[in-house]
Design an enzyme around this catalytic site. Structure first.
Site, mmCIF file in Angstrom:
data_model
loop_
_atom_site.group_PDB
_atom_site.id
_atom_site.type_symbol
_atom_site.label_atom_id
_atom_site.label_comp_id
_atom_site.label_asym_id
_atom_site.label_seq_id
_atom_site.Cartn_x
_atom_site.Cartn_y
_atom_site.Cartn_z
ATOM 1 N N TYR A 1 0.819 -1.209 0.000
ATOM 2 C CA TYR A 1 0.000 0.000 0.000
ATOM 3 C C TYR A 1 0.859 1.268 0.000
ATOM 4 O O TYR A 1 0.378 2.353 0.314
ATOM 5 C CB TYR A 1 -0.947 0.015 1.206
ATOM 6 C CG TYR A 1 -2.102 -0.963 1.107
ATOM 7 C CD1 TYR A 1 -2.136 -1.955 0.132
ATOM 8 C CD2 TYR A 1 -3.160 -0.905 2.005
ATOM 9 C CE1 TYR A 1 -3.179 -2.854 0.059
ATOM 10 C CE2 TYR A 1 -4.216 -1.801 1.929
ATOM 11 C CZ TYR A 1 -4.217 -2.779 0.954
ATOM 12 O OH TYR A 1 -5.257 -3.665 0.884
ATOM 13 N N LYS B 1 5.438 -14.194 3.867
ATOM 14 C CA LYS B 1 5.604 -15.126 2.744
ATOM 15 C C LYS B 1 7.103 -15.179 2.409
ATOM 16 O O LYS B 1 7.512 -14.986 1.248
ATOM 17 C CB LYS B 1 4.745 -14.638 1.554
ATOM 18 C CG LYS B 1 4.624 -15.623 0.409
ATOM 19 C CD LYS B 1 3.907 -16.902 0.759
ATOM 20 C CE LYS B 1 3.898 -17.858 -0.415
ATOM 21 N NZ LYS B 1 3.475 -19.224 -0.070
ATOM 22 N N ASP C 1 -0.427 -17.937 3.177
ATOM 23 C CA ASP C 1 -1.412 -18.816 2.518
ATOM 24 C C ASP C 1 -1.923 -19.871 3.493
ATOM 25 O O ASP C 1 -3.120 -20.146 3.569
ATOM 26 C CB ASP C 1 -0.840 -19.434 1.232
ATOM 27 C CG ASP C 1 0.601 -19.899 1.369
ATOM 28 O OD1 ASP C 1 1.234 -19.605 2.404
ATOM 29 O OD2 ASP C 1 1.102 -20.559 0.444
ATOM 30 N N ASP D 1 -4.776 -6.711 5.840
ATOM 31 C CA ASP D 1 -6.068 -6.238 5.342
ATOM 32 C C ASP D 1 -6.932 -7.429 4.929
ATOM 33 O O ASP D 1 -8.112 -7.526 5.283
ATOM 34 C CB ASP D 1 -5.815 -5.310 4.137
ATOM 35 C CG ASP D 1 -6.987 -4.380 3.883
ATOM 36 O OD1 ASP D 1 -7.898 -4.317 4.731
ATOM 37 O OD2 ASP D 1 -7.001 -3.715 2.834
ATOM 38 N N ASP E 1 -10.424 -9.137 7.012
ATOM 39 C CA ASP E 1 -11.758 -9.310 6.409
ATOM 40 C C ASP E 1 -12.179 -10.772 6.515
ATOM 41 O O ASP E 1 -13.348 -11.088 6.775
ATOM 42 C CB ASP E 1 -11.752 -8.886 4.929
ATOM 43 C CG ASP E 1 -12.106 -7.406 4.751
ATOM 44 O OD1 ASP E 1 -11.689 -6.598 5.599
ATOM 45 O OD2 ASP E 1 -12.804 -7.060 3.772
#
Ligand code: NAD
Length: 337
Positions: A128, A174, A207, A231, A235
């Site tokens: 971002y 990751k 993941d 983010d 959610d």
């Protein structure tokens, strides 16, 4: 009953667009019933602001937020090509830590009951950072991970675990693929872990974490991760405990705090008066705790929980047919009765 005012705080209120304005109205109506004097200054941001003044985030709004004791933010519509008001505010105020609780509430239909974990997301860099460029065959975005930002978010997360009496911190990354960027994030996390011997520290690939959140979320306590991963996972977390209508957040920096629901402006239901105000109200609870108004924060939290548990006044997403303001009125009634 006469209201006994015990303290006064300057609050910048940014309702934004769509349901942001509706859940903000509902929340202010409830806050008005607390024994606390909140001095509001309204400020503008988002797409409607852009239509009127040609900017999604005027300097005045940033300055007001910077100079108030805390900011309440509803939600904004971000039109592609426009500068994101909320991302700009997070960067300008250096609100580097985004705290997103994932908590289930009795009475709310959800995938899991008794879930109580917290996602702490780095809020100022990562994917971002907004550094994009066109290339010969498309476009690319830069995912920035710095030592400074990784250190302060990991330190914030370890301190958060200690101060809140939690036990375990999971770093999510990751690093197997993004060896330099997420490798740095993971190494900094484990360097710091040595200083927090009483906190159980572990790490997971993002993941796998996405799956574990669904299959065994109770195994996790506090999660710290980079911007985009946080983010997305938050959610997903909201989906486990009743949806976005119940997911609050705090954006914390050294000097400022901004409190907002995780959800956006929800154009499909905007203007219908049916949005669930709970996420905004829970964000206000986080704000009151930040202002050290622990008693009133707890009273508000309890009033909301009672209304959710009873289930008599509930918005559409909660399986009911009540409006945003009917739910607000029911919560307010609990505070004044
Ligand atoms: P959204 O969060 O607005 O909506 C996602 C889904 O959840 C929709 O089905 C919506 O109806 C539902 N929903 C969200 N909040 C709800 C509530 N309080 N009560 C009941 N249902 C609720 O996400 P989106 O549709 O992807 O984005 C819409 C706009 O919001 C876009 O312009 C996006 O850029 C913006 N957005 C802003 C923020 C922010 O201001 N912080 C965050 C996310 C998205």
């Amino acid at each position: 009953m006469a209201k006994t005012v015990i303290s006064m705080h300057d609050i910048t209120v940014i309702p934004g667009d769509g349901i942001g304005k509706e859940v903000m109205n509902a929340t202010l109506h409830i806050l008005d019933a607390l024994n606390i004097d909140l001095n509001y200054t309204k400020a503008y941001a988002g797409n409607e602001c852009f239509q009127k003044w040609g900017t999604t985030i005027p300097e005045d709004t940033i300055s007001l937020a910077r100079n108030s004791d805390a900011t309440l933010f509803g939600a904004v519509t971000t039109v592609p090509g426009q500068k994101s008001a909320i991302i700009t505010l997070r960067k300008e105020l250096d609100l580097y830590a985004n705290i997103r609780p994932v908590k289930s509430y009795p009475g709310v239909r959800s995938v899991y009951q008794d879930l109580d974990l917290v996602i702490i997301r780095e809020n100022t860099e990562g994917l971002y950072s907004g550094i994009e460029e066109e290339t010969d065959d498309g476009a690319s975005a830069l995912r920035v991970i710095t030592r400074k930002a990784s250190q302060r978010i990991c330190k914030f997360a370890f301190d958060y675990v200690k101060h809140t009496g939690r036990r375990k911190l999971t770093a999510v990354h990751k690093a197997n693929v993004l060896k330099l960027t997420d490798g740095l994030f993971r190494d900094i996390f484990y360097d710091l872990a040595r200083k927090y011997e009483d906190v159980e520290a572990e790490d997971r690939y993002v993941d796998a974490m996405a799956m574990f959140l669904v299959t065994k979320p109770h195994k996790f306590d506090v999660i710290v991760t980079t911007n985009l991963f946080g983010d997305i996972l938050s959610d997903e977390g909201a989906g486990l405990v009743g949806g976005l209508g119940l997911a609050p957040s705090a954006n914390i920096g050294k000097e400022n705090g901004l409190f907002e629901p995780v959800h956006g402006s929800a154009p499909a239901i905007a203007g219908l008066g049916v949005a669930n105000p709970s996420a905004m109200i829970l964000s206000a609870v986080m704000m009151l705790n930040y202002l050290k108004e622990f008693g009133e924060a707890s009273r508000l939290d309890k009033a909301l929980k009672e209304v959710l548990r009873e289930g008599k006044v509930a918005t559409l997403d909660l399986g009911g047919g009540s409006s945003t303001m009917e739910m607000a009125e029911a919560i307010r009634k609990k505070l004044v009765e």
